[in-house]
Write an enzyme that holds these catalytic residues in place. Structure first.
Site, PDB file in Angstrom:
ATOM      1  N   ARG A   1     -19.748  -4.568 -11.857  1.00  0.00           N
ATOM      2  CA  ARG A   1     -19.829  -5.468 -12.744  1.00  0.00           C
ATOM      3  C   ARG A   1     -19.335  -6.968 -12.185  1.00  0.00           C
ATOM      4  NH1 ARG A   1     -14.986  -3.960 -16.993  1.00  0.00           N
ATOM      5  NH2 ARG A   1     -16.639  -1.872 -17.156  1.00  0.00           N
ATOM      6  N   TYR A   2     -18.634  -7.016 -11.153  1.00  0.00           N
ATOM      7  CA  TYR A   2     -18.178  -8.372 -10.703  1.00  0.00           C
ATOM      8  C   TYR A   2     -19.249  -8.696  -9.603  1.00  0.00           C
ATOM      9  CZ  TYR A   2     -13.656  -7.303 -12.861  1.00  0.00           C
ATOM     10  OH  TYR A   2     -12.789  -6.815 -14.012  1.00  0.00           O
TER      11      TYR A   2
ATOM     12  N   HIS B   1     -12.104 -17.645 -16.892  1.00  0.00           N
ATOM     13  CA  HIS B   1     -12.720 -16.133 -16.799  1.00  0.00           C
ATOM     14  C   HIS B   1     -12.160 -15.503 -18.179  1.00  0.00           C
ATOM     15  CE1 HIS B   1     -14.317 -12.456 -15.121  1.00  0.00           C
ATOM     16  NE2 HIS B   1     -12.999 -11.866 -15.744  1.00  0.00           N
ATOM     17  N   GLU B   2     -10.944 -15.397 -18.432  1.00  0.00           N
ATOM     18  CA  GLU B   2     -10.464 -14.695 -19.373  1.00  0.00           C
ATOM     19  C   GLU B   2     -10.827 -15.354 -20.887  1.00  0.00           C
ATOM     20  OE1 GLU B   2      -9.223 -11.857 -16.991  1.00  0.00           O
ATOM     21  OE2 GLU B   2      -9.377 -11.670 -18.900  1.00  0.00           O
TER      22      GLU B   2
ATOM     23  N   ARG C   1       0.816  -1.222  -0.157  1.00  0.00           N
ATOM     24  CA  ARG C   1       0.085   0.094   0.134  1.00  0.00           C
ATOM     25  C   ARG C   1       1.094   1.241  -0.025  1.00  0.00           C
ATOM     26  NH1 ARG C   1      -2.352  -4.239   1.087  1.00  0.00           N
ATOM     27  NH2 ARG C   1      -4.825  -4.515   0.714  1.00  0.00           N
TER      28      ARG C   1
ATOM     29  N   TYR D   1     -25.977  -0.147 -17.193  1.00  0.00           N
ATOM     30  CA  TYR D   1     -27.104  -1.121 -16.908  1.00  0.00           C
ATOM     31  C   TYR D   1     -28.383  -0.387 -17.207  1.00  0.00           C
ATOM     32  CZ  TYR D   1     -23.069  -3.008 -14.669  1.00  0.00           C
ATOM     33  OH  TYR D   1     -21.807  -3.513 -14.195  1.00  0.00           O
TER      34      TYR D   1
ATOM     35  N   HIS E   1     -14.597 -14.199 -21.579  1.00  0.00           N
ATOM     36  CA  HIS E   1     -14.293 -12.929 -22.577  1.00  0.00           C
ATOM     37  C   HIS E   1     -14.159 -12.984 -24.088  1.00  0.00           C
ATOM     38  CE1 HIS E   1     -14.517 -10.182 -19.075  1.00  0.00           C
ATOM     39  NE2 HIS E   1     -13.595 -10.448 -18.541  1.00  0.00           N
TER      40      HIS E   1
ATOM     41  N   GLU F   1     -18.464 -10.314 -17.635  1.00  0.00           N
ATOM     42  CA  GLU F   1     -17.606 -10.797 -16.495  1.00  0.00           C
ATOM     43  C   GLU F   1     -18.303 -12.487 -16.025  1.00  0.00           C
ATOM     44  OE1 GLU F   1     -15.306  -7.620 -16.956  1.00  0.00           O
ATOM     45  OE2 GLU F   1     -14.965  -9.763 -15.941  1.00  0.00           O
TER      46      GLU F   1
ATOM     47  N   HIS G   1      -8.264  -1.901  -9.874  1.00  0.00           N
ATOM     48  CA  HIS G   1      -9.401  -1.336 -10.769  1.00  0.00           C
ATOM     49  C   HIS G   1      -9.601   0.248 -10.602  1.00  0.00           C
ATOM     50  CE1 HIS G   1      -9.700  -5.565 -11.004  1.00  0.00           C
ATOM     51  NE2 HIS G   1     -10.633  -5.363 -11.990  1.00  0.00           N
TER      52      HIS G   1
ATOM     53  N   TRP H   1     -13.021   4.670   2.954  1.00  0.00           N
ATOM     54  CA  TRP H   1     -12.898   3.415   2.412  1.00  0.00           C
ATOM     55  C   TRP H   1     -13.049   2.353   3.651  1.00  0.00           C
ATOM     56  CZ3 TRP H   1     -12.130   0.312  -1.693  1.00  0.00           C
ATOM     57  CH2 TRP H   1     -11.390  -0.908  -1.521  1.00  0.00           C
TER      58      TRP H   1
ATOM     59  N   ARG I   1     -15.077  -1.016   4.465  1.00  0.00           N
ATOM     60  CA  ARG I   1     -14.285  -2.550   4.667  1.00  0.00           C
ATOM     61  C   ARG I   1     -15.017  -3.000   6.018  1.00  0.00           C
ATOM     62  NH1 ARG I   1     -11.101  -5.420   1.376  1.00  0.00           N
ATOM     63  NH2 ARG I   1      -8.936  -4.785   1.702  1.00  0.00           N
TER      64      ARG I   1
ATOM     65  N   HIS J   1      -1.936  -7.413 -14.257  1.00  0.00           N
ATOM     66  CA  HIS J   1      -3.458  -7.786 -14.374  1.00  0.00           C
ATOM     67  C   HIS J   1      -3.986  -8.341 -15.482  1.00  0.00           C
ATOM     68  CE1 HIS J   1      -6.772  -7.603 -11.561  1.00  0.00           C
ATOM     69  NE2 HIS J   1      -7.525  -7.571 -12.846  1.00  0.00           N
ATOM     70  N   ALA J   2      -4.479  -9.519 -15.442  1.00  0.00           N
ATOM     71  CA  ALA J   2      -5.024 -10.205 -16.644  1.00  0.00           C
ATOM     72  C   ALA J   2      -6.144  -9.476 -17.342  1.00  0.00           C
ATOM     73  CB  ALA J   2      -5.892 -11.491 -16.259  1.00  0.00           C
TER      74      ALA J   2
HETATM   75  O1  LIG Z   1     -10.198  -8.142 -12.829  1.00  0.00           O
HETATM   76  C1  LIG Z   1     -10.538  -9.388 -12.838  1.00  0.00           C
HETATM   77  C2  LIG Z   1     -10.027 -10.109 -13.967  1.00  0.00           C
HETATM   78  C3  LIG Z   1      -9.734  -9.336 -14.981  1.00  0.00           C
HETATM   79  C4  LIG Z   1     -10.570  -8.870 -16.198  1.00  0.00           C
HETATM   80  O2  LIG Z   1     -10.852 -10.135 -17.250  1.00  0.00           O
HETATM   81  O3  LIG Z   1     -12.020  -8.679 -15.551  1.00  0.00           O
HETATM   82  C5  LIG Z   1     -10.287  -7.631 -17.124  1.00  0.00           C
HETATM   83  C6  LIG Z   1     -10.085  -6.394 -16.213  1.00  0.00           C
HETATM   84  C7  LIG Z   1      -9.507  -5.086 -17.103  1.00  0.00           C
HETATM   85  C8  LIG Z   1     -10.727  -4.187 -17.474  1.00  0.00           C
HETATM   86  C9  LIG Z   1     -10.211  -3.234 -18.143  1.00  0.00           C
HETATM   87  C10 LIG Z   1      -8.974  -3.034 -18.586  1.00  0.00           C
HETATM   88  C11 LIG Z   1      -8.073  -3.859 -18.104  1.00  0.00           C
HETATM   89  C12 LIG Z   1      -8.401  -5.155 -17.349  1.00  0.00           C
HETATM   90  N1  LIG Z   1     -11.434  -7.274 -18.142  1.00  0.00           N
HETATM   91  C13 LIG Z   1     -11.395  -7.455 -19.446  1.00  0.00           C
HETATM   92  O4  LIG Z   1     -10.401  -8.177 -19.669  1.00  0.00           O
HETATM   93  C14 LIG Z   1     -12.562  -7.459 -19.984  1.00  0.00           C
HETATM   94  C15 LIG Z   1     -12.725  -8.038 -21.516  1.00  0.00           C
HETATM   95  C16 LIG Z   1     -14.047  -7.822 -21.965  1.00  0.00           C
HETATM   96  C17 LIG Z   1     -14.889  -6.730 -21.583  1.00  0.00           C
HETATM   97  C18 LIG Z   1     -14.450  -6.168 -20.258  1.00  0.00           C
HETATM   98  C19 LIG Z   1     -13.444  -6.409 -19.619  1.00  0.00           C
HETATM   99  N2  LIG Z   1     -11.273  -9.818 -11.814  1.00  0.00           N
HETATM  100  C20 LIG Z   1     -11.473  -9.417 -10.597  1.00  0.00           C
HETATM  101  C21 LIG Z   1     -12.792  -9.742  -9.855  1.00  0.00           C
HETATM  102  C22 LIG Z   1     -12.570 -11.176  -9.611  1.00  0.00           C
HETATM  103  C23 LIG Z   1     -11.936 -11.686  -8.325  1.00  0.00           C
HETATM  104  N3  LIG Z   1     -12.028 -12.917  -8.311  1.00  0.00           N
HETATM  105  C24 LIG Z   1     -12.362 -13.453  -9.399  1.00  0.00           C
HETATM  106  C25 LIG Z   1     -12.270 -14.884  -9.858  1.00  0.00           C
HETATM  107  C26 LIG Z   1     -12.874 -15.176 -11.000  1.00  0.00           C
HETATM  108  C27 LIG Z   1     -13.084 -14.101 -11.921  1.00  0.00           C
HETATM  109  C28 LIG Z   1     -13.174 -12.645 -11.498  1.00  0.00           C
HETATM  110  C29 LIG Z   1     -12.607 -12.298 -10.387  1.00  0.00           C
HETATM  111  C30 LIG Z   1     -10.215  -8.994  -9.601  1.00  0.00           C
HETATM  112  O5  LIG Z   1      -9.305  -9.558 -10.043  1.00  0.00           O
HETATM  113  O6  LIG Z   1     -10.589  -8.293  -8.756  1.00  0.00           O
HETATM  114 ZN   LIG Z   2     -13.066 -10.260 -16.511  1.00  0.00          ZN
END
Ligand SMILES: O=C(CCC(O)(O)[C@H](Cc1ccccc1)NC(=O)c1ccccc1)N[C@@H](Cc1c[nH]c2ccccc12)C(=O)O
Ligand SMILES: [Zn+2]
Length: 590
Positions: A488-489, A348-349, A152, A190, A352, A376, A479, A451, A455, A318-319
């Site tokens: 969205r998640y 997950h990826e 942090r 939405y 997409h 997502e 994010h 924050w 939390r 970050h994926a």
């Molecule tokens: O951020 C992600 C996965 C990355 C992503 O695939 O969502 C990615 C994030 C991103 C958005 C914008 C720019 C760069 C990265 N989103 C995408 O690749 C994406 C693809 C198409 C449309 C919209 C977003 N997961 C979140 C939520 C999460 C937590 N645990 C999980 C387990 C499984 C799936 C998701 C999560 C996280 O890690 O906090």
């Molecule tokens: Zn995603």
């Protein structure tokens, strides 16, 4: 901008031709930057963003001409497409100096976050893989607390002032489109006037289940770390939950497992023993999608994706999944490690990418999720099936003698709850905080206080060390500097159980929901794919109705899935559950 002598249909056809090459240009510059963070690549990307903003402004102006011209009669679909073209977000900023400053702040925050590292003596750890591995495997209170604070200091603290400027500039830009603030604009995705209330209701519905899980996890972790590190307020210290942000607790599954003599479903050790590689993890995911009737990954995917962290340059680890909007150019960028958690992120990826490929024949403006939560939820819905003991046995990754044994079953549901249930308050609170920041309710001097209020109150976790106004802990989560919405998640974690139940029903599943594996079932696949092919051409309630028969988000399938675990938890916890609203002033030391 061409004059408006074009008919709406001609304008839409021209937009279709011109927008894709423009999107591709920005995506290529963004990919080059994210897979090699250099000053030069930042400059090229900012320039491409500015050019794209100018193009968007021109399209927006012409689209508005048609939309506001009462003499032109538009078909409903033309009106929907023109409205989407006019929705250009913060690209609306016509003051080039402010537009450039905004773009630079975002790339600056992104690169600070992606390059941050924590050094203890002379060995330095970056978030991936070093710090993530530490939180996955270490049970050392001191080490975890030092890493938690160090991360942090190196990320959030360093972007606090940039973030305040980003909020100011973002709000200014979006107000040009007529939105009150960025939060209002993000919620407009939405297209539901009751959206904020709807998610609040879903959260209230799930909270009792979360409280039961929280109580059980707290009790089991007290036995491991000693009660002295836990505050009397009932909160769980944030650094001992197996994740840098305490957002999913699957990595402490081996400490929490209710029945020690029985199997748990974390297959990391088996994956390593069987020589899984990042590539074979992607091939495993590809095979599951293919079994449902989805397409395989394209040749360009395998050629251009970045599936492992390079050793010779700085990247954004970050994926993410990319639609380059050029022929079959779809990519994933991920610093993949061989473990259970990353195998699920791979699904997950790839979810997409499968969505990109299912809606690729839609008009460009409709090439998006029905709403951001849908995008997502695709991969996670498949991952729910992949993680069943049935499927893990099919993959030869699980060798339990009887997977229907009740104790094995509770172990399995517990492991799934540590990932899915634990996440819900976190998935909910990030944008509660950001919406209040964009609205101006939360000012920079109280960013961190607001924050931790959320939390402590909603998630029931507390900081391992005292926090102050110089800290900026929201900035330590990708994010937030990444300017990526998060609700969205939360939406995804609710609707993925609706999708999963619908696919299971379509597959004729008669087992308890959490044992449904629809692998190799084209009926289930068709149910899912036909909804995905809509892209954003229809309002999301229509897409949801097509797959589930309902038009509302509904936590009932999630509650049904975890029902057997709730009974176990209520019996175990009795009256020992819950926490006070506020965290203690001074956290107890390790
Ligand atoms: O951020 C992600 C996965 C990355 C992503 O695939 O969502 C990615 C994030 C991103 C958005 C914008 C720019 C760069 C990265 N989103 C995408 O690749 C994406 C693809 C198409 C449309 C919209 C977003 N997961 C979140 C939520 C999460 C937590 N645990 C999980 C387990 C499984 C799936 C998701 C999560 C996280 O890690 O906090
Ligand atoms: Zn995603």
């Amino acid at each position: 901008c061409d004059s408006a002598q074009e008919t709406p249909a001609e304008f839409l056809a021209r937009f279709q031709r011109e927008a894709r090459p423009m999107h591709n240009k920005v995506a290529e510059a963004n990919w080059a930057l994210q897979t090699n963070i250099t000053v030069e690549n930042e400059e090229v990307f900012v320039k491409a963003r500015l050019e794209y903003a100018k193009f968007s402004q021109m399209q927006e102006r012409q689209a508005l001409l048609y939309l506001q011209n009462t003499t032109i009669n538009l078909t409903p679909d033309e009106r929907r497409q023109l409205t989407k073209i006019a929705d250009i977000g913060t690209s609306a900023q016509t003051d080039v100096v402010k537009l450039e400053r905004f773009a630079k702040i975002k790339t600056n925050m992104d690169s600070i976050y992606s390059k941050a590292e924590v050094c203890v003596e002379e060995n330095c750890l970056q978030l991936e893989p070093g710090l993530t591995e530490l939180f996955r495997t270490s049970r050392d209170c001191e080490r975890l607390s030092t890493a938690w604070q160090g991360w942090r200091d190196q990320s959030g603290r360093k972007i606090k002032d940039l973030y305040a400027e980003y909020v100011q500039l973002g709000n200014e830009a979006i107000q040009i489109l007529g939105y009150k603030d960025m939060g209002e604009y993000w919620k407009s995705a939405y297209d539901t006037p009751t959206f904020e209330k709807d998610v609040a209701k879903l959260f209230e519905q799930i909270l009792p289940l979360y409280k039961q899980l929280h109580a059980y996890v707290r009790r089991r972790l007290k036995a491991v770390y000693g009660a002295h590190i836990f505050p009397s307020s009932g909160h769980i210290p944030a650094h001992i939950l197996g994740n840098m942000w305490s957002q999913s607790w699957n990595n402490v599954g081996n400490l929490i497992k209710p029945f020690k003599s029985k199997q748990s479903v974390d297959v990391t050790d088996e994956m390593k023993a069987q020589g899984y590689t990042p590539k074979s993890m992607f091939e495993t995911a590809e095979a599951f999608f293919y079994s449902l009737g989805f397409a395989n990954m394209t040749k360009t995917f395998w050629k251009k994706s970045m599936l492992e962290k390079p050793t010779d340059r700085n990247v954004v680890c970050h994926a993410s999944a990319w639609d380059m909007e050029k022929e079959d150019d779809f990519r994933i960028k991920m610093c993949t490690r061989v473990n259970h958690e990353d195998l699920m992120t791979v699904h997950h990826e790839m979810g997409h990418v499968q969505y990109y490929m299912e809606y690729k024949d839609q008009p460009t403006v409709y090439q998006g999720g029905a709403n951001p939560g849908f995008h997502e939820a695709v991969g996670d819905t498949i991952a729910l099936s992949v993680q069943t003991p049935e499927h893990l046995k099919t993959l030869d990754l699980m060798h339990a003698e009887n997977i229907y044994d009740e104790e094995t079953d509770i172990n399995y549901l517990m492991q799934m709850a540590l990932d899915k249930l634990a996440f819900l308050p976190f998935g909910y609170l990030i944008d509660q905080w950001r919406w209040s920041v964009f609205r101006g309710t939360t000012k920079p001097e109280s960013y961190n206080e607001a924050w931790w209020d959320l939390r402590c109150r909603l998630q029931g976790i507390s900081p391992p060390v005292k926090r102050g106004p110089e800290d900026f802990d929201p900035g330590a989560k990708f994010h937030v500097p990444g300017d990526t919405p998060y609700i969205r998640y939360f939406v995804s974690f609710v609707i993925q159980f609706q999708f999963y139940k619908a696919a299971c029903d379509a597959a004729g599943n008669t087992r308890p929901l959490h044992h449904c594996d629809f692998y190799n079932n084209p009926t289930a696949g068709h149910k899912l794919r036909s909804m995905l092919q809509l892209g954003s051409s229809k309002p999301w309630p229509d897409a949801l109705e097509q797959i589930t028969g309902q038009r509302q988000m509904d936590a009932q399938p999630l509650m049904e899935y975890f029902q057997p675990l709730l009974q176990f938890l209520e019996k175990e916890n009795g009256n020992d559950y819950g926490w006070t609203e506020n965290c203690p002033e001074n956290p107890p030391p390790c």
